[in-house]
Write an enzyme that holds these catalytic residues in place. Structure first.
Site, PDB file in Angstrom:
ATOM      1  CD  GLU A 188      39.091  25.150  50.389  1.00 31.82           C
ATOM      2  OE1 GLU A 188      38.545  26.272  50.460  1.00 31.82           O
ATOM      3  OE2 GLU A 188      40.131  24.867  51.002  1.00 31.82           O
ATOM      4  CD  GLU A 240      44.496  36.681  51.042  1.00 34.86           C
ATOM      5  OE1 GLU A 240      43.749  35.740  51.278  1.00 34.86           O
ATOM      6  OE2 GLU A 240      45.744  36.595  51.076  1.00 34.86           O
ATOM      7  CG  ASN A 248      42.735  33.040  53.625  1.00 37.70           C
ATOM      8  OD1 ASN A 248      43.236  32.071  53.089  1.00 37.70           O
ATOM      9  ND2 ASN A 248      43.052  34.278  53.306  1.00 37.70           N
ATOM     10  CG  HIS A 251      41.992  28.318  54.782  1.00 32.72           C
ATOM     11  ND1 HIS A 251      40.633  28.164  54.603  1.00 32.72           N
ATOM     12  CD2 HIS A 251      42.578  27.714  53.718  1.00 32.72           C
ATOM     13  CE1 HIS A 251      40.416  27.505  53.475  1.00 32.72           C
ATOM     14  NE2 HIS A 251      41.571  27.215  52.927  1.00 32.72           N
ATOM     15  CG  HIS A 267      43.832  22.148  52.266  1.00 32.48           C
ATOM     16  ND1 HIS A 267      44.480  23.082  53.039  1.00 32.48           N
ATOM     17  CD2 HIS A 267      42.870  22.826  51.587  1.00 32.48           C
ATOM     18  CE1 HIS A 267      43.958  24.277  52.831  1.00 32.48           C
ATOM     19  NE2 HIS A 267      42.979  24.152  51.965  1.00 32.48           N
TER      20      HIS A 267
END
Length: 370
Positions: A188, A240, A248, A251, A267
């Site tokens: 991340e 958002e 994202n 993602h 994840h």
């Protein structure tokens, strides 16, 4: 026909602190008391975290005079479900938890999402504090107020934006993480550096060994840099509407991979594969140069992340699984694509670019065959 106009007073700006560093549970208790002067605390955590740290946290809270309800759920994405959320809420109601109580989200990203969503709907919204215990939760999910659960049709499709009173990041919790879980969280940071901060990406690349060994200065600096970038994005676009979509990156494809893997893949690793695919899409669409593509792929190899795992999945299935992504509009698939390392490509002023089913399949073919 009678028309009555309702004019509500705008809410004052929300503000909350993020504490990074600390070093012991007592310090965290002091901060909790600083932000919450009530008596009821509901700790929501998973069984793994409860086993490692649960008794210590519960004892400290009770010594400080709080009435503590300690609720545990199974570890993993399966906990982010309607059934688990309802069970937690019923347990709270049975124990007469009122609207003045505080929820402590004590755990990783799954717990932060789940407990935050419970806080946002219980009694129409009660206070909560994020107390993340994993690198993934510290860098990403504990910051920004996104709360959600999963459905069989996709990840994080049911939820709300709901900000905590505070986020308390005690880095000593990271010592219990395996190298694999450290990498899982680090993805991340890589994600936001690739979209927003070229220098931080290269700092992480050049100091990767120190960061993975949790060298005090290096890991704290990476967390601080990543969190500062995310805070800047959230402050500008909390709900958002545009800019926040850069969070994202990786993602769209990553969530599709998670869905097809039935959430058995971590994840961060799914997002890492998603980043590689979306980087290749950007290259195929002539938005990202080949040199930057190679730099990114070589960096992920240092983390032992390659596209080999994608060979077990059907390329068409991956493309189809992106259809339920939250960024999509009117059935069109959207992705965050890089212009270069540290900068996102824009399309009509928007950070999300519409892409075709075929370009996803083509990019998968090329990187799997590479």
């Amino acid at each position: 026909m009678t028309i009555l106009n309702v004019r509500l007073k705008p809410e004052p700006p929300k503000e909350f602190p993020i504490y990074i560093g600390l070093g012991d549970t007592l310090t965290a208790m002091t901060l909790i008391k600083k932000h919450y002067n009530g008596k009821q605390i509901v700790v929501i955590t998973d069984r793994n975290v409860a086993k490692l740290y649960g008794d210590k946290l519960k004892n400290y809270l009770e010594i400080d005079g709080f009435n503590v309800l300690f609720l545990t759920v199974n570890s993993g994405e399966s906990a982010k479900s309607t059934l688990v959320k309802e069970k937690l809420e019923l347990q709270m109601l049975e124990q007469k938890i009122d609207r003045h109580a505080l929820i402590l989200a004590f755990g990783g990203g799954v717990i932060g999402d789940l407990a935050g969503f419970v806080a946002s709907t219980y009694m129409r919204g009660i206070k909560y504090i994020q107390l993340p215990t994993t690198l993934l939760a510290m860098i990403d999910s504990s910051v920004g107020g996104k709360t959600a659960i999963n459905t069989k049709l996709g990840k994080n499709l049911i939820g709300s934006f709901y900000q905590p009173l505070a986020v308390i990041m005690d880095l000593t919790y990271l010592n219990s993480l395996s190298k694999k879980m450290r990498i899982n969280g680090l993805i991340e940071a890589i994600k936001i550096f690739l979209t927003s901060d070229r220098d931080s990406f290269y700092f992480l690349r050049d100091n990767l060994d120190k960061v993975l060994k949790l060298d005090g200065d290096a890991i704290k600096l990476v967390i601080e840099k990543a969190v500062k970038l995310k805070v800047q994005v959230v402050e500008e676009d909390e709900k958002e509407q545009n800019l926040r979509m850069i969070l994202n990156f990786g993602h769209t494809i990553g969530h599709a991979i998670e869905k097809l893997e039935k959430y058995k893949i971590l994840h961060g690793y799914a997002v890492a594969l998603g980043i590689l695919v979306e980087v290749k899409i950007a290259h195929l669409m002539k938005k990202l140069n080949e040199n930057d593509v190679n730099i990114i792929f070589d960096f992920f190899k240092k983390l032992n992340i390659t596209t080999k795992r994608l060979r077990t999945l059907n390329k068409e299935d991956i493309a189809l699984a992106t259809i339920g992504d939250k960024k999509n509009k009117q059935g069109e698939i959207s992705c965050i694509l890089l212009k270069n390392i540290g900068k996102v490509a824009l399309e009509n002023g928007m950070v999300a670019t519409q892409i075709s089913h075929s370009v996803i399949v083509d990019s998968l073919k090329k990187i799997i065959e590479k």
